[in-house]
Write an enzyme that holds these catalytic residues in place. Structure first.
Site, PDB file in Angstrom:
ATOM      1  CG  ASP A   8      -1.621   1.227   1.491  1.00 47.92           C
ATOM      2  OD1 ASP A   8      -2.376   1.642   0.602  1.00 47.92           O
ATOM      3  OD2 ASP A   8      -1.424   1.826   2.575  1.00 47.92           O
ATOM      4  CG  ASP A  10      -1.548   7.561  -0.034  1.00 53.01           C
ATOM      5  OD1 ASP A  10      -0.447   8.022  -0.368  1.00 53.01           O
ATOM      6  OD2 ASP A  10      -2.551   7.605  -0.773  1.00 53.01           O
ATOM      7  CE1 TYR A  19      -9.421  10.946  -1.123  1.00 51.60           C
ATOM      8  CE2 TYR A  19      -9.843  12.201   0.880  1.00 51.60           C
ATOM      9  CZ  TYR A  19     -10.176  11.182   0.016  1.00 51.60           C
ATOM     10  OH  TYR A  19     -11.265  10.392   0.282  1.00 51.60           O
ATOM     11  CD  GLN A  52      -3.841   7.484  -4.783  1.00 52.20           C
ATOM     12  OE1 GLN A  52      -4.168   8.672  -4.684  1.00 52.20           O
ATOM     13  NE2 GLN A  52      -3.033   6.902  -3.887  1.00 52.20           N
ATOM     14  CG  HIS A  91     -12.780   3.026 -10.424  1.00 48.91           C
ATOM     15  ND1 HIS A  91     -11.955   1.921 -10.571  1.00 48.91           N
ATOM     16  CD2 HIS A  91     -12.982   3.522 -11.666  1.00 48.91           C
ATOM     17  CE1 HIS A  91     -11.680   1.740 -11.863  1.00 48.91           C
ATOM     18  NE2 HIS A  91     -12.291   2.695 -12.547  1.00 48.91           N
ATOM     19  CB  CYS A 104     -14.149  -0.537  -9.662  1.00 47.67           C
ATOM     20  SG  CYS A 104     -13.197  -0.091  -8.195  1.00 47.67           S
ATOM     21  CB  CYS A 106      -9.273  -2.130  -9.196  1.00 47.34           C
ATOM     22  SG  CYS A 106     -10.117  -0.809 -10.052  1.00 47.34           S
ATOM     23  NE  ARG A 107     -13.030   2.740  -2.146  1.00 48.12           N
ATOM     24  CZ  ARG A 107     -12.189   3.687  -1.731  1.00 48.12           C
ATOM     25  NH1 ARG A 107     -11.290   4.184  -2.557  1.00 48.12           N
ATOM     26  NH2 ARG A 107     -12.240   4.147  -0.502  1.00 48.12           N
ATOM     27  CE  LYS A 108      -5.229  -0.715  -1.535  1.00 50.16           C
ATOM     28  NZ  LYS A 108      -3.925  -0.295  -0.979  1.00 50.16           N
TER      29      LYS A 108
HETATM   30 MG   LIG Z   1      -2.977   3.104   3.467  1.00 48.04          MG
HETATM   31 ZN   LIG Z   2     -11.271   0.712  -9.086  1.00 45.39          ZN
END
Ligand SMILES: [Mg+2]
Ligand SMILES: [Zn+2]
Length: 199
Positions: A8, A10, A19, A52, A91, A104, A106-108
């Protein structure tokens, strides 16, 4: 087949500034360089996987993120640590930028980024690890078939559990995580290479 450590960004690779794409405010987390050096020397690909959602929310665009990622890669390359790939999910279900405002894969905690990387870079997920500072990272790793480390530095605050969210290892020291993954005795590293911040 390759083995990889998915990391990961951030709050794990760099200090948590929500952000943020301002290069001046990008600072490496403690012991990142030592940890990634060890993983790299043990033949793990180093792959950044990062949510992101700020892109979907219109806080910054992909070009700005690319610049931030390049800056981060440069900070690490200065110490001979080379990131093999950056994956990010732009996303967010509550986004305002039409192209990115959606659910989506892909977003964890979804494992999409890890699965994509495994296809593109021939990664054996069973011999790979995910390291992140919250349980969504842990879950994404497990859903992809990897083992997972929680970098536990206070960034996880909700602790919503399910069977995928139990880390295989939990530490507030990234070098300890790397040593565990590489099956190196941490005590031996400390004797020979005292950490700069401990001097
Ligand atoms: Mg993190
Ligand atoms: Zn995504």
């Amino acid at each position: 087949m390759n083995k990889a450590v998915f990391i990961d960004k951030d709050g794990t690779l760099i200090k948590n500034v929500p952000y943020n794409v301002d290069l001046e405010r990008i600072a490496l987390e403690n012991r990142v360089v030592e940890a990634l050096s060890m993983l790299q020397q043990n033949d793990y690909l180093l792959i950044v996987v990062s949510n992101q959602g700020g892109i979907a929310k219109g806080y910054f665009n992909e070009k700005q993120l690319m610049k931030a990622n390049a800056h981060l890669a440069g900070l690490l390359a200065a110490s001979d640590v080379f990131i093999d790939a950056f994956y990010y999910c732009p996303h967010h279900p509550d986004g305002v930028i039409a192209d990115f405002a959606k659910k989506c894969n892909c977003r964890k905690p979804a494992p999409g980024m890890l699965l994509q990387a495994s296809q593109e870079l021939q990664i054996d997920l069973k011999n790979s690890w995910m390291i992140g500072d919250n349980l969504n990272d842990v879950e994404a790793g497990h859903l992809a078939g990897c083992k997972s480390v929680l970098y536990d530095v206070g960034n996880e605050t909700e602790w919503v559990m399910n069977r995928f969210r139990k880390p295989d290892y939990k530490t507030s020291n990234l070098l300890k995580a790397a040593a565990m993954i590489c099956e190196v005795k941490y005590e031996n590293i400390e004797e020979h290479e005292p950490a700069p911040e401990s001097l």
